[in-house]
Scaffold this active site. Structure first.
Site, PDB file in Angstrom:
ATOM      1  NE  ARG A  80      22.902  19.129 -29.421  1.00 26.82           N
ATOM      2  CZ  ARG A  80      23.107  20.425 -29.688  1.00 26.82           C
ATOM      3  NH1 ARG A  80      22.078  21.235 -29.847  1.00 26.82           N
ATOM      4  NH2 ARG A  80      24.322  20.899 -29.785  1.00 26.82           N
TER       5      ARG A  80
ATOM      6  CE1 TYR B 121       3.048   5.332 -19.849  1.00 22.25           C
ATOM      7  CE2 TYR B 121       4.392   7.282 -19.557  1.00 22.25           C
ATOM      8  CZ  TYR B 121       4.282   5.916 -19.677  1.00 22.25           C
ATOM      9  OH  TYR B 121       5.413   5.137 -19.634  1.00 22.25           O
TER      10      TYR B 121
ATOM     11  CE  LYS C  73       4.136   2.890 -24.462  1.00 19.79           C
ATOM     12  NZ  LYS C  73       3.468   3.935 -23.744  1.00 19.79           N
TER      13      LYS C  73
HETATM   14  C1  LIG Z   1       3.901   5.054 -23.026  1.00 20.69           C
HETATM   15  C2  LIG Z   1       3.129   6.306 -23.039  1.00 20.69           C
HETATM   16  C3  LIG Z   1       3.765   7.542 -22.887  1.00 20.69           C
HETATM   17  C4  LIG Z   1       5.246   7.677 -22.649  1.00 20.69           C
HETATM   18  O1  LIG Z   1       5.980   7.237 -23.744  1.00 20.69           O
HETATM   19  P1  LIG Z   1       7.488   6.699 -23.676  1.00 20.69           P
HETATM   20  O2  LIG Z   1       7.786   6.398 -25.079  1.00 20.69           O
HETATM   21  O3  LIG Z   1       7.495   5.505 -22.764  1.00 20.69           O
HETATM   22  O4  LIG Z   1       8.321   7.787 -23.086  1.00 20.69           O
HETATM   23  C5  LIG Z   1       2.980   8.680 -22.962  1.00 20.69           C
HETATM   24  N1  LIG Z   1       1.642   8.613 -23.134  1.00 20.69           N
HETATM   25  C6  LIG Z   1       1.011   7.435 -23.274  1.00 20.69           C
HETATM   26  C7  LIG Z   1      -0.474   7.430 -23.469  1.00 20.69           C
HETATM   27  C8  LIG Z   1       1.707   6.246 -23.218  1.00 20.69           C
HETATM   28  O5  LIG Z   1       1.060   5.092 -23.336  1.00 20.69           O
END
Ligand SMILES: *Cc1c(COP(=O)(O)O)cnc(C)c1O
Length: 433
Positions: free
Chosen positions: A78, A131, A244
């Protein structure tokens, strides 16, 4: 040679991040000579002696200053783990950050970071649209902890941001300005250097606690870490959904926060106690992904440019939202030139026929998948108004520039002629709607 033992240099040549993603920060000798970093799937680590365990804890819990060159020893997963530490070191190279912290999701990174710096009575100002998860956290969760949140529209440009920052800072309670640029799904740009300048100005007002300046954080998920470097533009913190582009294969959820060693030290302290760190398996998957990051993002950006240009000529398409189409005289042109190295792989467009037209297209796609998320090797399409941005009331969506007929496309690495063919067949009959 000045840099003889520094892995970042060959002689005087500074090695590019993409050349270091396969090996940087990993010592095969510590892992039986394994070429690749193993998955350290362990919850805890064995100390060589009680004295060593004591020394590790003194550093981890800040009971004494670190000695020169002393790093945090491995204690418990952790707090730290080799897969996470090596991943963090590699992430730092792209943004030239001093330090990074990785999390089990982008939301984990954002939530842990804002709660590391905001206290009851503080105010957070953010650009919209952001987001959806970030919007919910800021609008619905933070106020329950006495943190006030206000926003400004990315579509209102520098003047809108100036007005919003001066207003939010007037009573000395502004503590953080959070930007997302390009804005999703409209691709409006927010001026990072402009925000930094305004934040510095707001930090300098009389009777403000100099230890609590106005911080600028930038969610760099859409263009980073290849095509936009907010830390170099003066931002304090850069945030990622590694899910992403960095993960890039739509098979892992993870996030990161990067910045100065001092700020990331605070973020890591919160991470230890909130328990929002990533696991070793996610860390390992992300290291594998980083090896092809530049290849993937470069191809995605090249495909996106071809698709965006082609969409302009299609009779069923009314408007294309793509930073690569900005030209001299457009409001965001100056910002684009200063802060983006490439337009990236996200293209939105309006089709004829409103929501029905958008659904007509989405339901007919064969190769491109109908799904939210973005940045993966495969192309994805979705309808922001009723999917990713559906919890924003329709009239607010329209003010932000999100239309009923908008389709958002995350362009992958497929043969671009196949993507065109798929879009073309899915758009047949659109003009009649
Ligand atoms: C997907 C996304 C998030 C959140 O990310 P997770 O990995 O799904 O928790 C935050 N900001 C942007 C711009 C995103 O595209």
């Amino acid at each position: 040679m000045a840099h003889r033992d520094d892995p970042l240099y060959i002689g005087d040549r500074k090695v590019a991040p993409e050349s270091l993603m396969m090996s940087y920060g990993y010592l095969p000798a510590l892992s039986e000579g394994a070429l690749k970093c193993p998955i350290f799937q362990t919850s805890t680590f064995v100390f060589n002696s009680a004295e060593e365990g004591k020394a590790f804890f003194e550093v981890a819990y800040g009971l004494r200053e670190r000695e020169a060159g002393e790093s945090l020893g491995l204690i418990y997963s952790r707090l730290n783990n080799p897969d996470l530490e090596i991943l963090e070191d590699r992430l730092c190279l792209w943004d030239e950050a001093q330090a990074a912290a990785v999390f089990e999701s982008g939301m984990g990174a954002i939530a842990t970071t804002v709660l590391s710096f905001l206290r009851p009575g503080d105010r957070l100002l953010f650009s919209e649209p952001v987001y959806g998860g970030t919007q919910y956290l800021f609008r619905n969760i933070l106020p329950q902890f006495g943190i006030e949140t206000t926003s400004f529209r990315a579509s209102e440009g520098l003047l809108g941001m100036e007005r919003a920052v001066r207003h939010a800072a007037a009573d000395g309670r502004l503590r953080m300005v959070h930007l997302e640029t390009p804005a999703n799904p409209t691709n409006h740009l927010v001026d990072i250097e402009g925000a930094v300048r305004l934040a510095r100005e707001a930090s300098g007002v009389a009777d403000r606690d100099p230890d609590r300046p106005v911080l600028v954080s930038v969610d760099n998920t859409f263009l980073g870490p290849l095509f936009q470097h907010p830390l170099k533009l003066g931002a304090d913190l850069v945030l990622y959904s590694l899910t992403k582009y960095v993960g890039g294969h739509s098979d892992v959820i993870a996030g990161a926060c990067l910045g100065s060693a001092e700020l990331i030290g605070k973020v890591k302290e919160s991470r230890t106690f909130f328990g929002s760190m990533a696991g070793p398996w996610s860390g390992w998957l992300l290291m594998r992904s980083l090896e092809t990051l530049k290849l993937r993002m470069t191809q995605q950006a090249a495909n996106a440019r071809i698709i965006a240009d082609w969409l302009l000529e299609q009779p069923g398409v009314i408007r294309v939202y793509y930073p690569g189409h900005l030209k001299e005289g457009d409001r965001d042109w100056e910002i684009y030139r200063r802060q983006c190295h490439a337009p990236g792989g996200m293209v939105s467009f309006d089709v004829a026929g409103g929501e029905a037209g958008a659904f007509h297209l989405l339901n007919r796609l064969q190769l491109i998948k109908l799904a939210v998320s973005l940045g993966g090797t495969e192309s994805l399409a979705q309808h922001p108004a009723t999917m990713t941005h559906s919890d924003i009331p329709p009239e607010e969506q329209r003010q932000m520039g999100i239309t009923e007929s908008m389709v958002r496309l995350s362009v992958g690495v497929e043969e671009v002629e196949d993507l065109k063919a798929d879009l073309a067949q899915a758009m047949e009959g659109l003009e009649g709607l």
